[in-house]
Design an enzyme around this catalytic site. Structure first.
Site, mmCIF file in Angstrom:
data_model
loop_
_atom_site.group_PDB
_atom_site.id
_atom_site.type_symbol
_atom_site.label_atom_id
_atom_site.label_comp_id
_atom_site.label_asym_id
_atom_site.label_seq_id
_atom_site.Cartn_x
_atom_site.Cartn_y
_atom_site.Cartn_z
ATOM 1 N N GLU A 260 40.136 26.525 47.486
ATOM 2 C CA GLU A 260 40.183 27.986 47.380
ATOM 3 C C GLU A 260 41.248 28.441 46.383
ATOM 4 O OE1 GLU A 260 37.961 29.797 48.526
ATOM 5 O OE2 GLU A 260 37.100 28.819 50.293
ATOM 6 N N ARG B 64 40.128 30.332 42.905
ATOM 7 C CA ARG B 64 40.516 31.749 42.818
ATOM 8 C C ARG B 64 41.781 31.939 41.984
ATOM 9 N NH1 ARG B 64 38.540 34.381 48.573
ATOM 10 N NH2 ARG B 64 37.292 32.592 49.231
ATOM 11 N N GLU C 57 26.515 35.737 45.610
ATOM 12 C CA GLU C 57 25.571 34.762 45.026
ATOM 13 C C GLU C 57 24.274 35.374 44.488
ATOM 14 O OE1 GLU C 57 27.211 34.295 47.907
ATOM 15 O OE2 GLU C 57 28.607 32.723 47.278
ATOM 16 N N ASP D 28 27.263 23.196 48.407
ATOM 17 C CA ASP D 28 26.708 24.050 47.340
ATOM 18 C C ASP D 28 27.268 23.809 45.937
ATOM 19 O OD1 ASP D 28 29.164 25.039 48.248
ATOM 20 O OD2 ASP D 28 28.491 27.108 48.514
ATOM 21 N N THR E 189 33.092 28.667 39.929
ATOM 22 C CA THR E 189 32.344 29.097 41.104
ATOM 23 C C THR E 189 32.918 30.374 41.720
ATOM 24 O OG1 THR E 189 31.265 28.294 43.112
ATOM 25 C CG2 THR E 189 33.578 27.683 42.808
HETATM 26 C C1 DMJ Z 1 33.442 32.173 46.703
HETATM 27 O O1 DMJ Z 1 34.723 31.873 47.020
HETATM 28 C C2 DMJ Z 1 32.830 31.161 45.797
HETATM 29 O O2 DMJ Z 1 31.706 31.675 45.206
HETATM 30 C C3 DMJ Z 1 32.490 29.890 46.494
HETATM 31 O O3 DMJ Z 1 31.851 28.995 45.668
HETATM 32 C C4 DMJ Z 1 31.609 30.193 47.667
HETATM 33 N N1 DMJ Z 1 32.146 31.192 48.505
HETATM 34 C C5 DMJ Z 1 32.669 32.396 47.933
HETATM 35 C C6 DMJ Z 1 31.688 33.521 47.743
HETATM 36 O O4 DMJ Z 1 30.678 33.614 48.623
#
Ligand code: DMJ
Length: 671
Positions: free
Chosen positions: A302, A306, A571, A435, A660
């Site tokens: 995370e 981020r 998403e 994912d 992501t």
């Molecule tokens: C985000 O932190 C990122 O997209 C991660 O890959 C999946 N979860 C959240 C958003 O849903």
């Protein structure tokens, strides 16, 4: 002409007269006008002249001859040009007399290039040559603060962020490219060469000369996104400034890592949306208050996607080295996570103490987590010249590649940090815990210039695995969806998280992968949209179950009570963005617009901010949860803004790859 004086007076010997009247001629011997007679007569006359007279006549002839030669040479040029002009004039004559040329040629006729002109391109009458695409040493993106304030003033206040005096050569440089506050036409400078180990200051850019383009104006839907962002930001600023997440109902905040998560996640969104004032405030906080030297446990994944991702992309967009310094700081502090027996990183790191550990209840890490930090650490190595970041994450990928326990390219959800083996075998999903493994296979391949074939192979194999084991169609609408496989049993369950997949498939197809990936993307994005459209609030739940058998009165989508929350996730709008970019089909924009309106209807908190909700099935009481996740600003609103834009240069997908968490990073060797 006959002279009357000559006829009346006798010839004088010292008087020269060559004029003979016809009468005289006849008298002198008869005039018969024959050539021989004329010749004889002239000769006789000549003989009758004195020597002096002859000399004078000869002198006169000679003088006249010399004058004739001189005047011929000096009049030659005008004659020539007169001749040419008349030829040109002839060419311009209309073929049909009386018909005026519609568009008379006023430009000079094209000239042939002189062979010598090639040596001096500026003299060449041909099209000016394209400047060479110079790549330069350190690997940071083109830095283009919003110099061109005036041009963009209609959209936003676009004054610059990095207050540097404009040097003459800088100005010249800027003439060659369109500068945009929002990151439009920002050129990544790509070089795979690792720079030296010191953090590089942003340098003057070398750019490929491009025709300057007019900035694409912000449209109404984009304005609506900006308004939504400002509203969310107001809540964050008023009640949660510098904290991780806003609790908009209780007008307070929650802490996860205590690192201003929302603020950092939102930095590049503000840049892209052109929210200059907000960006500057946030930058000040990063400069003065963001401290990583803290005794705090953070989740490696995370904080990588981020914080590290957010700082790196903001550095690339703004060119402000503050963000690179901070990125290097957090990246370095996360490295202890890789000190495990298997080199598969622990999930948690204490960034102040430099220690790392797995969660309390297990020594496993999540597969998606350890395989979705690569884009960021690879980029950090490229920028700093310090290989250790890239080495650590490449090691993980290499190791995972060799593991048994996969099913046609599909991976289990857990991996043990001691043994380095997959655990909890037999369960396969494209949702939570797996994912972004698939997403990062493709995106690393793109980031590295499509050279790392093993990444592509794994990606292609995995998509085949999805097709073989996880694809099904629902009833009654026959929606294609991605289910799960648990020990050989198919489950028609699909997380909203899986909706990243259509966008990723489309990105792969755009990068030359098989066209049936695009077909699948089209089918899946329709399904993701239906996960919103078939629900009472028009918002998707966290998880849906699809009906495999037609039942009267049943929709395709079923929702279990435990799954009916919505966390403002990105998403689906993320995939809508890719689909619109690559197809130009406006229906994707319209679907995104519906979703934005429903967020506004059911999740907007009047005093500022947006909130997750507990029940997407109850429009009269969606049960607000009192939390705004950082990815709502980092991802959801950013993808909305990009989806509604018709400017493909607003984060050009041939130059950037999104991590992501929707933070754009440069593709090292652009397409
Ligand atoms: C985000 O932190 C990122 O997209 C991660 O890959 C999946 N979860 C959240 C958003 O849903």
């Amino acid at each position: 002409m006959y002279s009357a004086a000559a006829a009346a007076s006798p010839p004088r010997r010292d008087f020269i007269s060559v004029t003979l009247s016809p009468e005289e001629a006849v008298r002198a011997g008869g005039y018969n006008n024959s050539k021989a007679w004329r010749r004889r007569s002239c000769w006789r006359k000549w003989k009758q002249l004195s020597r002096l007279q002859r000399s004078i006549v000869l002198f006169l002839f000679a003088f006249l001859a010399v004058c004739g030669v001189i005047s011929y040479t000096s009049m030659g040029e005008p004659w020539k040009s007169l001749t040419n002009k008349s030829l040109d004039d002839q060419r311009m004559e209309p073929e049909v007399p009386g018909l005026k040329l519609a568009n008379p040629a006023v430009l000079p006729a094209p000239q042939k290039a002189d062979v010598n002109l090639g040596k001096y391109p500026e003299l060449s009458p041909q099209k000016p040559p394209k400047l060479p695409h110079v790549r330069r040493g350190p690997s940071n993106l083109q830095i283009k603060p919003p110099w061109r304030d005036v041009r963009l003033k209609t959209q936003h206040d676009t004054s610059r962020i990095v207050e540097e005096p404009v040097q003459p050569d800088k100005e010249e440089q800027m003439e060659k490219s369109v500068i945009s506050w929002r990151g439009a036409v920002i050129e990544p400078d790509q070089t795979a060469e690792p720079p030296s180990s010191k953090i590089k200051e942003p340098e003057k850019q070398s750019v490929e000369a491009e025709d300057p383009k007019e900035p694409v104006p912000i449209n109404e839907r984009q304005m609506a996104v900006m308004e939504a962002f400002r509203h969310a930001w107001k809540g964050y600023k008023d009640f949660a400034w510098g904290h991780d997440e806003l609790k908009p109902l209780s007008k307070s905040y929650s802490e996860w890592f205590g690192l201003g998560l929302t603020l950092i996640d939102a930095l590049d969104t503000m840049w892209i949306l052109g929210l200059k004032e907000e960006f500057e405030e946030a930058r000040k906080w990063v400069a003065n208050d963001l401290v990583f030297d803290k005794n705090v446990d953070v989740n490696l994944f995370e904080s990588t996607i981020r914080i590290l991702g957010g700082l790196l992309s903001t550095y690339h967009l703004s060119g402000d080295s503050l963000f690179l310094e901070k990125a290097k700081d957090i990246g370095t502090r996360l490295m202890p996570a890789f000190n495990t027996p298997s080199k598969i990183p622990y999930s948690d790191v204490n960034i102040g103490r430099g220690t790392a550990h797995p969660p309390r209840w297990t020594s496993d890490s999540t597969v998606a987590e350890v395989t979705s930090i690569q884009l960021e650490f690879r980029e950090l190595s490229r920028l700093t010249g310090d290989e250790k970041f890239q080495k650590a994450v490449d090691e993980v990928m290499k190791h995972v590649r060799t593991l048994s326990g996969k099913n046609d390219g599909l991976v289990p959800m857990f991996i043990n940090t001691n043994s380095g083996q997959f655990t909890h075998l037999g369960v396969y999903t494209l949702g939570a815990r797996a994912d972004s493994y698939y997403e990062y296979l493709l995106k690393q391949w793109i980031q590295g210039g499509k050279k790392e074939n093993e990444l592509l192979e794994d990606y292609m194999r995995a998509i085949e695995g999805v097709k073989k084991h996880l694809l099904q169609r629902s009833q009654p609408k026959k929606l294609t969806f991605v289910g799960e496989l648990a020990h050989g049993h198919f489950s028609a369950k699909m997380d909203h998280l899986v909706c990243f997949l259509p966008g990723t498939l489309a990105l792969g197809a755009h990068n030359g992968l098989t066209a049936d990936h695009m077909k699948l993307a089209e089918a899946l994005i329709e399904t993701c949209y239906q996960m919103y459209a078939q629900v009472e609030t028009g918002l998707s739940p966290e998880i849906v179950h699809f009906n495999l058998h037609a039942q009267k009165g049943h929709k395709d989508v079923e929702i279990k009570p435990a799954d009916r929350h919505n966390l403002l996730r990105p998403e689906t709008v993320e995939s809508l963005f890719y689909m619109y970019r690559f197809t130009g089909d406006k229906k994707y924009q319209d679907w995104g617009w519906e979703i934005l309106q429903n967020f506004n209807k059911y999740t907007r908190v009047p005093t500022g901010g947006y909130t997750s909700i507990n029940n997407v099935q109850n429009p009269s009481n969606p049960e607000p949860r009192d939390k705004m996740e950082s990815f709502f600003l980092g991802e959801t609103l950013k993808y909305m803004f990009l989806l509604f834009s018709d400017d493909i240069d607003l984060i050009n997908l041939d130059k950037y790859v999104f991590n992501t968490e929707a933070h754009p990073l440069p593709i090292w060797v652009p397409a």
